[in-house]
Design a protein around this motif. Structure first.
Motif, PDB file in Angstrom:
ATOM      1  N   ILE A 182      26.982  29.248  52.980  1.00  0.00           N
ATOM      2  CA  ILE A 182      27.806  30.197  52.237  1.00  0.00           C
ATOM      3  C   ILE A 182      27.646  31.572  52.871  1.00  0.00           C
ATOM      4  N   LEU A 183      28.759  32.203  53.183  1.00  0.00           N
ATOM      5  CA  LEU A 183      28.786  33.594  53.631  1.00  0.00           C
ATOM      6  C   LEU A 183      29.574  34.365  52.588  1.00  0.00           C
ATOM      7  N   SER A 184      28.966  35.389  52.011  1.00  0.00           N
ATOM      8  CA  SER A 184      29.672  36.156  50.980  1.00  0.00           C
ATOM      9  C   SER A 184      30.360  37.378  51.581  1.00  0.00           C
ATOM     10  N   VAL A 185      31.443  37.764  50.961  1.00  0.00           N
ATOM     11  CA  VAL A 185      32.243  38.897  51.438  1.00  0.00           C
ATOM     12  C   VAL A 185      31.403  40.165  51.634  1.00  0.00           C
ATOM     13  N   LYS A 202      32.950  34.952  47.103  1.00  0.00           N
ATOM     14  CA  LYS A 202      33.213  36.269  46.488  1.00  0.00           C
ATOM     15  C   LYS A 202      34.508  36.882  47.003  1.00  0.00           C
ATOM     16  N   ILE A 203      35.519  36.044  47.215  1.00  0.00           N
ATOM     17  CA  ILE A 203      36.793  36.586  47.681  1.00  0.00           C
ATOM     18  C   ILE A 203      37.477  37.423  46.596  1.00  0.00           C
ATOM     19  N   PRO A 238      37.633  29.572  51.798  1.00  0.00           N
ATOM     20  CA  PRO A 238      37.500  30.817  51.034  1.00  0.00           C
ATOM     21  C   PRO A 238      37.437  30.481  49.543  1.00  0.00           C
ATOM     22  N   ILE A 239      36.408  30.979  48.859  1.00  0.00           N
ATOM     23  CA  ILE A 239      36.236  30.651  47.449  1.00  0.00           C
ATOM     24  C   ILE A 239      35.772  31.864  46.647  1.00  0.00           C
ATOM     25  N   SER A 240      35.967  31.775  45.353  1.00  0.00           N
ATOM     26  CA  SER A 240      35.273  32.651  44.407  1.00  0.00           C
ATOM     27  C   SER A 240      34.578  31.721  43.429  1.00  0.00           C
ATOM     28  N   ALA A 241      33.281  31.520  43.606  1.00  0.00           N
ATOM     29  CA  ALA A 241      32.541  30.622  42.720  1.00  0.00           C
ATOM     30  C   ALA A 241      32.579  31.137  41.287  1.00  0.00           C
ATOM     31  N   MET A 255      35.039  32.998  39.798  1.00  0.00           N
ATOM     32  CA  MET A 255      36.366  32.891  39.196  1.00  0.00           C
ATOM     33  C   MET A 255      36.975  31.500  39.337  1.00  0.00           C
ATOM     34  N   GLY A 256      36.426  30.685  40.236  1.00  0.00           N
ATOM     35  CA  GLY A 256      36.917  29.322  40.417  1.00  0.00           C
ATOM     36  C   GLY A 256      37.931  29.153  41.525  1.00  0.00           C
ATOM     37  N   GLU A 257      38.395  30.234  42.101  1.00  0.00           N
ATOM     38  CA  GLU A 257      39.425  30.148  43.140  1.00  0.00           C
ATOM     39  C   GLU A 257      38.884  29.423  44.376  1.00  0.00           C
ATOM     40  N   GLY A 258      39.649  28.453  44.877  1.00  0.00           N
ATOM     41  CA  GLY A 258      39.274  27.724  46.082  1.00  0.00           C
ATOM     42  C   GLY A 258      38.259  26.619  45.878  1.00  0.00           C
ATOM     43  N   MET A 259      37.681  26.522  44.681  1.00  0.00           N
ATOM     44  CA  MET A 259      36.620  25.544  44.441  1.00  0.00           C
ATOM     45  C   MET A 259      37.133  24.100  44.448  1.00  0.00           C
ATOM     46  N   ASP A 260      38.369  23.902  44.027  1.00  0.00           N
ATOM     47  CA  ASP A 260      38.912  22.536  44.022  1.00  0.00           C
ATOM     48  C   ASP A 260      39.044  21.996  45.439  1.00  0.00           C
TER      49      ASP A 260
END
Length: 225
Positions: A141-144, A168-169, A197-200, A202-207
């Motif tokens: 994992i690389l965070s923004v 953390k997008i 690219p994800i936001s753990a 907010m849920g974005e990209g996790m699917d």
């Protein structure tokens, strides 16, 4: 003058660990257990990402988690709250896990009822990349907030990873982080790495990420990977 002795190293100092890792990988394959080694810097959102991953996959897969830290059991308690099997591994000051330490964790966890075993490695971008743990796949994992230049500064970590999660997008507008450049840098180091690219939080990209992971586990268990 005294003659200078020259010692030629014929075998990598990591060779024994590599042998142990290959042996562990074979044994887990025979048991039908997929081991994922998850790495990152401290504060990248590793545990939050892991919790979101578990929530999406625990209906499909039996999951067990090994939390590795120098001290404390905070993360293991957080993961246990998701309802999956979890244990804490204390490294005694070591900044990484090697194959033998991972084996001890696997034995402590017990994988007879596990499809997906996840090792949350010690948080840093250097030491964990140097040691093969016996994992089926390596993920980082690389965070923004860390910046898009990290693949240039820590090349080995990106070279060994099968997937990179850009976490953390949701805070991208607040940081000087170039998504296209980081993808370019990652693929310079590793053309085959999957980038999600994800936001753990907010849920974005996790699917997309968890669908890929579930597919990797299925392929592993059916012998196609």
């Amino acid at each position: 003058m005294k003659e200078v002795r020259i010692l030629e190293i014929k075998e990598s100092v990591f060779a024994d660990n590599d042998r142990q890792a290959d042996k562990l990988r074979r044994e887990l394959k025979e048991q039908g257990v997929f081991l994922m080694n998850l790495m990152s810097s401290p504060g990248s959102g590793k545990t939050t990402t892991l919790k979101g991953t578990i929530e999406r996959l625990k209906g499909q897969l039996r999951i067990g988690v090994m939390e590795a830290d120098i001290d404390s059991d905070v993360d293991a308690k957080a993961i246990a709250g998701t309802g999956v099997k979890a244990i804490q591994l204390h490294t005694g000051g070591m900044c990484h896990l090697d194959a033998e330490m991972t084996r001890q964790g696997i034995e402590g966890l017990g994988v007879e009822d596990v499809d997906l075993a996840i090792l949350e490695n010690v948080g840093n971008l250097v030491c964990p990349a140097e040691f093969d743990t016996g994992a089926s796949k390596n993920v980082m994992i690389l965070s923004v907030p860390e910046g898009h230049d990290k693949p240039l500064k820590y090349p080995l970590m990106f070279q060994i990873c099968d997937a990179v999660l850009i976490n953390k997008i949701d805070v991208l507008p607040y940081f000087d982080f170039d998504m296209e450049r980081v993808k370019e840098f990652i693929h310079q180091r590793n053309p085959h790495a999957k980038v999600f690219p994800i936001s753990a939080k907010m849920g974005e990209g996790m699917d997309a990420w968890t669908e890929w992971l579930a597919g990797q586990v299925r392929e592993w268990k059916t012998g196609n990977a």
